[in-house]
Scaffold this motif. Structure first.
Motif, short mmCIF file in Angstrom:
data_model
loop_
_atom_site.label_atom_id
_atom_site.label_comp_id
_atom_site.label_asym_id
_atom_site.label_seq_id
_atom_site.Cartn_x
_atom_site.Cartn_y
_atom_site.Cartn_z
N PRO A 265 0.68 -1.17 0.09
CA PRO A 265 -0.41 0.16 0.10
C PRO A 265 0.98 1.55 -0.23
O PRO A 265 2.19 1.51 1.09
CB PRO A 265 -1.05 -0.01 1.65
N PHE A 266 0.63 2.35 -0.57
CA PHE A 266 0.88 3.70 -0.97
C PHE A 266 1.06 3.71 0.78
O PHE A 266 2.94 4.85 0.63
CB PHE A 266 0.28 4.58 -1.69
N ASN A 267 0.84 4.21 1.44
CA ASN A 267 0.54 4.65 3.22
C ASN A 267 2.20 4.08 3.63
O ASN A 267 2.49 4.68 4.79
CB ASN A 267 -0.64 5.02 3.68
N LEU A 268 1.82 2.72 3.60
CA LEU A 268 3.44 1.54 4.30
C LEU A 268 3.89 2.23 3.56
O LEU A 268 5.34 2.41 4.16
CB LEU A 268 2.39 0.67 4.00
N LEU A 269 4.44 2.75 1.73
CA LEU A 269 5.56 2.77 1.39
C LEU A 269 5.98 4.50 1.90
O LEU A 269 7.25 4.03 1.84
CB LEU A 269 5.77 2.25 0.00
N CYS A 270 5.35 5.07 1.91
CA CYS A 270 5.84 6.54 2.77
C CYS A 270 6.40 6.05 3.70
O CYS A 270 6.96 6.58 4.36
CB CYS A 270 4.62 6.95 2.20
N SER A 271 5.43 5.39 4.82
CA SER A 271 5.73 5.56 5.89
C SER A 271 7.33 4.71 5.74
O SER A 271 8.42 5.04 7.34
CB SER A 271 4.54 4.73 7.18
N CYS A 272 7.66 3.54 5.10
CA CYS A 272 8.63 2.86 5.29
C CYS A 272 9.73 3.91 4.87
O CYS A 272 11.21 3.97 5.31
CB CYS A 272 8.58 1.66 4.26
N ILE A 273 9.18 4.89 3.41
CA ILE A 273 10.71 5.40 2.82
C ILE A 273 10.94 6.81 4.46
O ILE A 273 12.10 7.34 4.40
CB ILE A 273 10.36 6.19 2.04
N GLU A 274 9.81 7.00 5.57
CA GLU A 274 9.94 7.82 6.55
C GLU A 274 11.47 7.18 7.82
O GLU A 274 11.69 8.33 8.67
CB GLU A 274 8.89 9.04 6.76
N HIS A 275 10.63 6.55 7.56
CA HIS A 275 10.78 5.65 8.95
C HIS A 275 12.52 5.25 9.34
O HIS A 275 13.58 5.13 8.02
CB HIS A 275 11.57 4.30 9.11
N PRO A 276 13.33 5.58 10.47
CA PRO A 276 14.54 6.20 11.04
C PRO A 276 15.36 4.53 10.51
O PRO A 276 16.58 4.60 10.00
CB PRO A 276 14.37 6.83 11.91
N HIS A 277 14.99 3.94 10.05
CA HIS A 277 15.87 2.41 10.11
C HIS A 277 16.00 1.89 8.55
O HIS A 277 15.68 0.16 8.19
CB HIS A 277 15.17 1.11 11.61
N LEU A 278 15.29 3.23 7.51
CA LEU A 278 15.30 2.49 6.09
C LEU A 278 16.54 1.97 5.94
O LEU A 278 17.56 2.99 5.78
CB LEU A 278 14.31 4.00 5.86
N THR A 279 16.98 0.80 4.96
CA THR A 279 18.17 0.38 5.38
C THR A 279 18.35 -0.57 3.66
O THR A 279 17.34 -0.98 3.22
CB THR A 279 19.10 -1.27 6.00
N VAL A 280 19.23 0.41 2.72
CA VAL A 280 19.37 0.14 1.30
C VAL A 280 20.86 0.21 1.07
O VAL A 280 21.30 0.84 2.10
CB VAL A 280 18.36 1.26 0.33
N ASP A 281 20.87 -0.77 0.18
CA ASP A 281 22.34 -0.59 -0.50
C ASP A 281 23.46 0.62 -0.75
O ASP A 281 23.82 1.51 -0.89
CB ASP A 281 22.70 -1.57 -1.09
N SER A 282 22.11 1.52 -1.20
CA SER A 282 21.93 2.97 -2.00
C SER A 282 21.20 3.47 -2.37
O SER A 282 19.81 3.23 -2.86
CB SER A 282 23.46 2.30 -3.43
N GLU A 283 20.97 4.46 -3.11
CA GLU A 283 20.24 5.60 -3.50
C GLU A 283 19.30 5.03 -5.03
O GLU A 283 18.34 5.33 -4.72
CB GLU A 283 20.66 6.93 -3.61
N LYS A 284 20.34 5.04 -5.43
CA LYS A 284 19.92 4.05 -6.50
C LYS A 284 19.03 3.14 -6.34
O LYS A 284 18.03 2.71 -7.22
CB LYS A 284 21.53 3.20 -7.27
N HIS A 285 19.09 1.97 -5.96
CA HIS A 285 18.41 1.15 -5.55
C HIS A 285 17.25 1.14 -4.92
O HIS A 285 15.99 1.08 -4.93
CB HIS A 285 18.35 -0.27 -4.38
N LEU A 286 17.14 2.49 -4.06
CA LEU A 286 15.41 2.94 -3.05
C LEU A 286 14.90 4.02 -4.54
O LEU A 286 13.95 3.00 -5.14
CB LEU A 286 15.63 4.59 -2.62
N CYS A 287 15.50 4.01 -5.07
CA CYS A 287 15.21 5.14 -6.59
C CYS A 287 13.97 3.88 -7.61
O CYS A 287 12.95 3.90 -7.97
CB CYS A 287 15.35 5.99 -7.36
N GLU A 288 15.16 2.52 -8.11
CA GLU A 288 14.57 1.56 -8.89
C GLU A 288 12.80 1.39 -8.12
O GLU A 288 11.95 1.23 -9.50
CB GLU A 288 16.09 0.90 -9.33
N ALA A 289 12.97 0.91 -7.23
CA ALA A 289 12.50 0.41 -6.38
C ALA A 289 11.13 1.17 -6.92
O ALA A 289 9.92 0.50 -6.86
CB ALA A 289 12.45 -0.15 -5.17
N LEU A 290 11.20 2.34 -6.30
CA LEU A 290 9.83 3.74 -5.81
C LEU A 290 9.35 3.43 -7.55
O LEU A 290 8.33 3.28 -7.87
CB LEU A 290 10.16 5.20 -5.57
#
Length: 940
Positions: free
Chosen positions: A192-217
């Motif tokens: 769900p979009f709201n879950l995704l938004c909450s995840c992106i704002e979460h202080p424990h969001l763990t990604v290897d790189s901004e590229k991976h985050l951008c690709e996912a979104l």
């Protein structure tokens, strides 16, 4: 029936409202809570109705539902028989919990039990569920009790619907910490979009790189917004989530490639602009970027981060890196100014690492980080960067700095001293197009840089290093010579994996001395080097090691390094003679990966290999026959990679693979080879040539069903039927390269329609009638496209169509497209702005008016222009270098010189008929030591 005060029991009749009336094995069963711990649940749950004799007071004590039902004003309170309509399995488990039976919680029954706890009013069960879910979702990393993403989505929705805050919080935290895993799940698009938004704002969001985050979104947006009807406002709201991406930390090639993306085009332009601004001013820190662009440039790091990937970011400098790593305090403007001044010094002086003040820059330590990738980051000052890594990542074990030719050998020793836990280092660069053993060198000159000399072997030897490096990759490092190998021998005590493929400046003697000191070596990659007789002798000599397990007496070489090797790649090593190769094959036994391409290996040598653990085999361009291959396959059923391209002793004869010359095994036919492969092996990658036919392909069926990549070369004769069969049998193919095959529009259409996830497509020197219809179908996942001598009809309109069909290309190779002109440059650069490799040969007049629009491909790393018009400027190389100033990524320049030759076949216009033919090639190579200029006769 009415209940009396003396009667403390009640009969609960349990029914599932969703299955009432459904066919069941048995209709009714009667059980008692007196023997609840021995209930046979599968048997009980097979009934439509379950009658349970239960203690009334216990139900009232533990459940508000039963308290209200059996004590309150309900009519059932005076009855000794009560009906309960709820999920049978959940109700039975609730009763077991009430009566003190241990509860086996899992992600499969968590939600039903939680819902049951709410329905029946069991506070203890609710607490038990909360405790279990909190413990499970809070485990560092992916625990053994991994909760599927679709379960997380379901639980999050349940918590939202029932206003259970702790569920939403725990689900969001689990999703954020395990974001990289979640992206790989097929259900990610259903988040769900709201879950995704909450995840992106979460202080424990763990990604290897901004590229991976951008690709996912972007992937999420494409799957959701693109597949449903949304208003423009809703689409804008959904697209706003991309603003959370830190644009300054995206790789240049990635940002450039997204400039045509519907959701990201504006942000991609901003990102590209910011990246170039940073490259023009290397001293700019992320704090300066924040003031200029208003965007944060902090590297996302949490206590759960295990990998930091900054690869492909030429904007990353030591100063930027210093200010982008999280600190323990918030720096005020005064501190920021000091940081900026220090950063300038950090960039300009070799001793800059001493300017890093531990008291000034309180960098946080992230113990979980074990891998850092800074490949293709040419502006990083590695001496200073290592100081930062040492402080921020004390558990660092893997450093990847490939395509950074300025990473010197002395820096490697500095890394070993400062980061003692590092056990894997990758310093790969492009392999030189000049392999001395394979070309005729006319002349060669070297201009060395005027720099202070490196640390001598004696000085290094006098300061012993406690090296933990087990894997060292120096592929393509032409600046490495024998003296450097001698220095590397100081790290050899722990070395088990060595890759010096394409290191053309080292000799056989130098390699042999390093091998001799590397007694733990189990993987050796020395393809395209001077590896030869001396190195072979060292590998095959006895070298007993304490504690090495005893081997069967028939294995005569059990104490040699060769015997213990698991990986041996000597492809293209012309200095290995027949005798040496025979000895080497006799000694090797434990190999899992073997490359002998372009060597003198023959049947006799291959038959002397007695190993049975091979998973990867490459004997391309050798004189090995099918009989020997059959014997080898029979002994090695675990083969996954099989390369036999250009093996001329395999030929097609009446639908079978036959051997051209006499074989040691009489009666052999290609059916035996294909039969052994199909019976024993499951291939994931293959390269075929001589001997491949529709008949043999059909026999290979079971072996190639899981094939991911395939190359068919000269000698393979699949035809349209064979290619149709290939696409039917191998639906998982992601890379298809065809040379000298008969193709058609129908075949290309089948490739596009059948292989939805194809990433690489190469059609080279193929016969048949292709038209523009072949490339009108969408191939959104295609990354690399080679069309060589197959589309002579291609016009600019066809090229436009191609840009719309293949929107994700990063590598393009076209040859023989004679109708293209100077406008084609703009079509290419606009249609594929993220290209990193462009090869154009015999493509009409593409450069007749010079080279300009191709420079709009901001991330270009590899550009080849041959016979594309006379308009290339004399100062083209200088101009190109100036346009990419600050990237320092130019490693090799090849200039092919042609000469005019009269055409002797045109007797009517003998004097006027001339054609251009190759004369020689000039190669300029830059590395960490200087510029090498080589002239060779061959066309490379």
């Amino acid at each position: 029936m009415a209940s009396t005060s003396k009667d403390n029991f009640v009969v609960l009749e349990l029914k599932d409202p969703l299955v009432i009336g459904a066919e069941t094995t048995q209709k009714e069963i009667f059980i008692s809570t007196s023997d609840i711990c021995t209930w046979n649940l599968p048997l009980i749950l097979s009934h439509e109705s379950i009658k349970v004799k239960a203690e009334r007071s216990r139900l009232i004590q533990h459940s508000t539902y039963f308290s209200g039902l059996l004590v309150g004003s309900f009519s059932e309170s005076c009855l000794d028989h009560v009906s309960v309509y709820w999920n049978l399995e959940t109700t039975v488990n609730v009763l077991k919990f009430i009566y003190g039976c241990p509860l086996d919680l899992s992600f499969n029954n968590f939600l039903p039990l939680l819902e049951g706890a709410l329905f029946f009013g069991l506070d203890d069960l609710l607490l038990e569920c909360k405790t279990w879910f909190c413990r499970t979702t809070s485990t560092k990393g992916l625990s053994s009790v991994q909760i599927p993403l679709d379960s997380i989505i379901e639980i999050w929705n349940f918590g939202l619907d029932h206003a259970i805050d702790f569920l939403a919080e725990l689900c969001t935290g689990y999703f954020a910490r395990n974001f990289m895993w979640a992206v790989s799940c097929s259900s990610f698009s259903y988040v769900p979009f709201n879950l995704l938004c909450s995840c992106i704002e979460h202080p424990h969001l763990t990604v290897d790189s901004e590229k991976h985050l951008c690709e996912a979104l972007l992937g999420w947006l494409t799957s959701n917004v693109g597949s449903m009807e949304f208003s423009s406002n809703t689409e804008d709201d959904y697209g706003s989530i991309l603003e959370k991406v830190q644009l300054n930390l995206l790789p240049l090639w990635f940002a450039s490639g997204k400039r045509r993306n519907h959701y990201f085009s504006k942000l991609a332009d901003e990102s590209t602009s910011d990246i170039f601004s940073l490259m023009k001013d290397p001293s700019m820190s992320s704090c300066c970027v924040l003031r200029v662009s208003g965007r944060n440039s902090r590297i996302r790091l949490t206590e759960y981060t295990e990998k930091v990937d900054l690869s492909g970011c030429p904007q990353i400098t030591s100063a930027f890196l210093l200010s982008a790593l999280p600190c323990s305090n918030n720096m005020d403007l005064t501190l920021t100014g000091t940081l900026n001044r220090s950063s300038v010094k950090l960039q300009c002086f070799d001793g800059a690492r001493h300017l890093i003040s531990q008291s000034l820059f309180q960098l946080l330590a992230f113990e979980a980080v074990c891998e850092v990738d800074v490949s293709k980051c040419p502006n990083i000052h590695f001496e200073a960067a290592i100081e930062l890594f040492c402080k921020s990542f004390p558990s660092l074990k893997i450093l990847k700095a490939s395509y950074c030719s300025h990473f010197k050998l002395e820096t490697l020793f500095h890394l070993v001293r400062e980061c003692p836990l590092v056990n894997e280092v990758d310093l790969t660069t492009d392999v030189s197009p000049i392999i001395p053993t394979q070309v005729s060198i006319v002349s060669a000159t070297v201009e060395e840089y005027q720099e202070l000399g490196g640390v001598s072997y004696k000085i290094l030897k006098d300061k012993p290093l406690l090296s933990s490096i087990t894997k060292l990759v120096l592929k393509g490092r032409s600046d490495i010579d024998d003296m450097d190998l001698q220095k590397l021998s100081l790290l050899s005590s722990s070395l088990s994996y060595l890759n010096i493929k394409g290191c053309t400046s080292v000799t056989d003697m130098g390699i042999s001395k390093l091998i001799c000191k590397s007694m733990k070596l189990h993987s050796l990659v020395v393809s395209d080097t001077y590896f030869g007789r001396n190195s072979t002798l060292v590998l095959c000599s006895d070298s007993p090691l304490d504690g090495f397990p005893a081997m069967p007496c028939e294995l005569n070489f059990s104490t040699s390094l060769a015997f213990r090797l698991q990986k041996l790649h000597i492809g293209g090593c012309k200095n290995v003679d027949v005798r040496s190769l025979l000895q080497l094959m006799s000694c090797t036994y434990s190999l899992k990966s073997l490359c002998l391409r372009e060597t003198v290996v023959d049947d006799h040598a291959l038959n002397n290999f007695s190993g049975s653990s091979l998973e990867k085999l490459d004997i391309s361009e050798t004189m090995v026959s099918g009989a020997s291959l059959t014997q080898l396959v029979r002994r090695n059923p675990g083969l996954k990679l099989f390369k036999v391209r250009s093996c001329r002793k395999l030929s097609l004869w009446e639908g079978r693979l036959e051997v051209v010359e006499a074989l040691p095994y009489h009666g052999f036919s290609g059916e035996e080879l294909s039969f052994e492969l199909s019976r024993r092996c499951t291939l994931e990658g293959a390269e075929f040539g001589w001997g491949l036919s529709p008949f043999s392909l059909k026999n290979l069926g079971p072996a190639i069903r899981s094939l991911r990549t395939i190359t068919v070369g000269l000698g393979g004769t699949l035809g349209e039927y064979g290619l149709e069969l290939l696409l039917t049998v191998c639906p998982l193919l992601e890379a298809v390269v065809l040379h000298f095959q008969v193709i058609s529009d129908n075949i290309v259409k089948r490739i596009v329609e059948s292989l939805k996830h194809i990433k690489v497509l190469g059609l080279c020197y193929c016969l048949g009638g292709l038209s523009s219809l072949s490339f009108q179908l969408s191939m959104p996942n295609l990354r690399k496209l080679r069309l060589e001598r197959v589309t002579p009809w291609m016009t600019n309109d066809d090229l436009v169509t191609l840009t719309r069909s293949c929107t994700s290309l990063i590598e393009l190779s076209l040859s023989g497209c004679t109708h293209l002109n100077s406008d084609s440059q703009q079509i290419i650069s606009y249609g594929w702005p993220g290209l990193i490799s462009i090869h154009l040969e015999d493509c009409g007049e593409v450069t007749s008016e010079g080279v300009s629009s191709l420079f709009d491909c901001k991330a270009i790393e590899d550009l080849s222009l041959r016979h594309t018009g006379r308009g290339i400027q004399r100062n083209f190389i200088v101009d190109a270098a100036s346009r990419y100033a600050g990237r320092f990524s130019l490693n090799t320049v090849r200039i092919a010189k042609c000469k005019q030759q009269r055409c002797s076949l045109d007797f009517q216009c003998f004097e006027n008929c001339r054609k251009s033919v190759h004369k020689e090639t000039i190669i300029l190579e830059w590395n960490s030591k200087g510029l090498k200029t080589i002239i060779v006769k061959e066309r490379v």
